[in-house]
Structure formats: C-alpha cells, structure tokens
Scaffold this motif. Structure first.
Motif, mmCIF file in Angstrom:
data_model
loop_
_atom_site.group_PDB
_atom_site.id
_atom_site.type_symbol
_atom_site.label_atom_id
_atom_site.label_comp_id
_atom_site.label_asym_id
_atom_site.label_seq_id
_atom_site.Cartn_x
_atom_site.Cartn_y
_atom_site.Cartn_z
ATOM 1 N N ASN A 281 -4.977 12.364 -31.583
ATOM 2 C CA ASN A 281 -3.823 13.177 -32.000
ATOM 3 C C ASN A 281 -3.593 14.380 -31.070
ATOM 4 O O ASN A 281 -2.872 15.327 -31.411
ATOM 5 C CB ASN A 281 -4.019 13.689 -33.431
ATOM 6 C CG ASN A 281 -4.114 12.549 -34.436
ATOM 7 O OD1 ASN A 281 -3.358 11.582 -34.349
ATOM 8 N ND2 ASN A 281 -5.057 12.658 -35.381
ATOM 9 N N GLY A 282 -4.185 14.333 -29.899
ATOM 10 C CA GLY A 282 -4.077 15.474 -28.976
ATOM 11 C C GLY A 282 -2.643 15.788 -28.545
ATOM 12 O O GLY A 282 -2.233 16.953 -28.467
ATOM 13 N N LEU A 283 -1.909 14.700 -28.271
ATOM 14 C CA LEU A 283 -0.521 14.899 -27.830
ATOM 15 C C LEU A 283 0.299 15.624 -28.898
ATOM 16 O O LEU A 283 1.041 16.578 -28.612
ATOM 17 C CB LEU A 283 0.119 13.549 -27.496
ATOM 18 C CG LEU A 283 1.611 13.582 -27.157
ATOM 19 C CD1 LEU A 283 1.851 14.406 -25.898
ATOM 20 C CD2 LEU A 283 2.157 12.165 -26.973
ATOM 21 N N TRP A 284 0.132 15.181 -30.158
ATOM 22 C CA TRP A 284 0.924 15.776 -31.240
ATOM 23 C C TRP A 284 0.486 17.206 -31.527
ATOM 24 O O TRP A 284 1.305 18.059 -31.883
ATOM 25 C CB TRP A 284 0.794 14.925 -32.504
ATOM 26 C CG TRP A 284 1.352 13.543 -32.310
ATOM 27 C CD1 TRP A 284 0.654 12.370 -32.249
ATOM 28 C CD2 TRP A 284 2.719 13.215 -32.135
ATOM 29 N NE1 TRP A 284 1.492 11.307 -32.041
ATOM 30 C CE2 TRP A 284 2.793 11.806 -31.967
ATOM 31 C CE3 TRP A 284 3.906 13.947 -32.092
ATOM 32 C CZ2 TRP A 284 3.984 11.125 -31.760
ATOM 33 C CZ3 TRP A 284 5.092 13.258 -31.897
ATOM 34 C CH2 TRP A 284 5.134 11.882 -31.734
ATOM 35 N N ILE A 285 -0.782 17.473 -31.346
ATOM 36 C CA ILE A 285 -1.264 18.848 -31.533
ATOM 37 C C ILE A 285 -0.610 19.783 -30.511
ATOM 38 O O ILE A 285 -0.148 20.888 -30.820
ATOM 39 C CB ILE A 285 -2.800 18.906 -31.430
ATOM 40 C CG1 ILE A 285 -3.432 18.157 -32.602
ATOM 41 C CG2 ILE A 285 -3.297 20.349 -31.394
ATOM 42 C CD1 ILE A 285 -4.941 18.015 -32.502
ATOM 43 N N ILE A 286 -0.550 19.321 -29.263
ATOM 44 C CA ILE A 286 0.068 20.133 -28.204
ATOM 45 C C ILE A 286 1.562 20.336 -28.469
ATOM 46 O O ILE A 286 2.110 21.434 -28.295
ATOM 47 C CB ILE A 286 -0.158 19.468 -26.831
ATOM 48 C CG1 ILE A 286 -1.656 19.465 -26.492
ATOM 49 C CG2 ILE A 286 0.636 20.189 -25.742
ATOM 50 C CD1 ILE A 286 -2.002 18.655 -25.270
ATOM 51 N N VAL A 287 2.219 19.251 -28.933
ATOM 52 C CA VAL A 287 3.660 19.351 -29.225
ATOM 53 C C VAL A 287 3.912 20.339 -30.350
ATOM 54 O O VAL A 287 4.833 21.171 -30.284
ATOM 55 C CB VAL A 287 4.222 17.954 -29.587
ATOM 56 C CG1 VAL A 287 5.644 18.076 -30.128
ATOM 57 C CG2 VAL A 287 4.196 17.046 -28.375
#
Length: 307
Positions: A281-287
C-alpha cells in the motif's frame, strides 16, 4: 459646392446668382471653383493655400485690402479612429465680396443658415457675420462635447463589466478628440480677442458678449471632460495593474501547491531504501500524504486571501 446667400429681414436665403454684399459659401471646392476664386474674384492664392492646410491655426491677416480670417470649427468624422476633430474655416472678404471656404462639408454651416432663418437674424457687415460664425462654432463645440461625454459614459459602463482593449482604445480616441477641441477653442479665443482689438468699426456689444460667453463655456467644458477622462484612464490603468497582480499571486500560489506532491514523488522515486518499498500500500500512502499536504496548503492560502 458653391452657394450664394443674400441677407434680408428673414435671415440668409439662397440666391441663384451672386449679388452685392452677399455671402459666397464654398465647401469641398472643385477645380472650377478654385479658378473662380483666384481668377474671377482675385482672391490671393496664398490665402486659398492657407485655408487648404488642415493644420492651419486661427488667425487674421490683411493683404492688399483683403481680409483673411481662419477659425477652427468642429467636424464629425467618418473615421472611427478619430470620431471628432476640427477643420479650418477660412473667411475672405473685401468691400462687397465675402467668401467662406471650407474643404470639408460640415453640419455647422448648414445649421447656421437655418438658424438665421428661424430667428430672422440680420447680418450688418462682414465682421458681424464673422462673429456670428464664431458664435455658431462655439455652440457646435458644445454639442459635440455632449456627444463625447455620452461616449465616455458608455465606455465607462462597458469597462465596469469587463476591462477589454476595445473600451480602453475608445477612451484613448476620445481623449485625442478632446485635445483637438481644447487646442482649437483656445485658438478661436485668441482670434476673438484680436478681432475685438481691431476697432475698425462699431461691433454689436451684445454679440461680443454672447461670443465671449460661449467660447469660455466651450473651453471650460472641454477642459472638464478632458480632466475627467484623464482621471478615468489613470484609475483603470491602476485597476488593470491590480488585476494583473492578483492573477500573478494566484498563479504563484498554485505553483507552490503543485510542488508539494512533486517533491514527495521525487524523494520516494529515488533509488534509496525507505520503509515503503516493500509495502503493497506504499503508493496509496504517498498519494494520501501528498493530497493532505496539498489540501492543507490550499486552505492556508485561502485563509491568507491568496485566492
């Protein structure tokens, strides 16, 4: 176009041929009319050439018994770039010959003839007719000044809705018209003072007073409208400059807000180990972090009235 006017108790009336002490009015002279003036009437050629000059200033001149009086009269132009301007009206007379020459067809001369018929005006002598023409020119300056003022108000109403180049250019054209009016009225006033100082014959003091009043009124009104227009132009220049500053401030704020996700994406996009490279879920955390920071920036800028 050549027209003969004879004077009687009912004003100026058109005559089919020239008579003594009648007025010869010539507008847009043709080659034949030029020949008539120079050869038949023996008018000095230098006088004719001076009247033809569109920039000739109001003045009085005497040569071999001939009087030349040039006054500036208002002219409604067909050119949209300069709707109102002034043109020279030359008056040449000697003994029983009185000629007016204008290289443009104006409303003033036709209206002047109708006015003498309505009011049963009697022309006493050559200088009396010159003064009445000067009075008529002042009245027409005032008429055109009212039309200029109406156009200023219309442009002002349009500018209140939206500031466009067309409305600003309209104001610039009207300001140019007022400059012509002010200069010409001032020249006519100087000419009027010179005529008064001639003292070659007894002038009608009521007529002198009327001319003086109308000239001063035309001069004051043109100055007032010019000052109003100049102030309006300065005000709208400030408004345009302020609007540009507001736009630049908003663009700067948007650029700063857009930099937040760009910086975060750049940092996490580098080939450097971090705690999110193996997180699904790293991408969504950054977004989400980028969105929260961007929204916070928008609210902060709104609070500071940057938007």
């Amino acid at each position: 176009m050549r027209t003969y006017f004879k004077n009687n108790h009912s004003g100026l009336v058109v005559s089919e041929q020239w008579e003594q002490n009648s007025w010869i009015s010539i507008e847009n002279p043709t080659t034949a009319e030029r020949q008539f003036l120079l050869e038949n009437l023996q008018i000095p050629e230098s006088f004719y050439n001076d009247i033809e000059d569109i920039d000739e200033r109001p003045r009085i001149e005497v040569e071999n018994g001939w009087y030349l009086i040039i006054l500036r009269i208002p002219y409604k132009n067909t050119d949209l770039k300069l709707p109102f301007t002034t043109v020279p009206l030359g008056v040449v007379f000697k003994d029983d010959i009185f000629v007016s020459i204008c290289f443009y067809e104006t409303e003033m001369l036709h209206d002047f003839v109708f006015y003498t018929q309505r009011k049963n005006v009697t022309i006493k002598n050559n200088f009396d007719l010159v003064l009445k023409l000067l009075l008529s020119s002042s009245v027409w300056f005032l008429k055109y000044l009212k039309q200029v003022n109406q156009r200023i108000k219309l442009a002002e109403d349009n500018l209140e809705k939206s500031i466009k180049n067309e409305e600003l250019q309209t104001l610039l054209r009207l300001e140019k018209c007022l400059v012509y009016f002010i200069t010409s009225i001032k020249g006519n006033n100087v000419l009027f003072e010179r005529i008064k100082n001639l003292r070659t014959e007894q002038f009608d003091m009521d007529l002198i007073e009327d001319v003086d009043i109308e000239l001063k009124q035309a001069q004051e009104m043109s100055k007032i409208y010019s000052d109003i227009l100049s102030g309006m132009m300065d005000a709208y220049a400030s408004v345009i400059s302020n609007n540009l500053n507001v736009v630049m401030k908003r663009l700067t704020s948007i650029s700063i807000i857009l930099m937040i996700p760009t910086v975060i994406a750049s940092l996490y996009g580098m080939n450097v180990p971090n705690s999110l490279e193996k997180n699904p879920n790293g991408l969504w955390i950054i977004v989400i972090i980028s969105a929260v920071l961007s929204i916070t920036g928008v609210l902060l800028f709104k609070k500071k009235n940057f938007f």
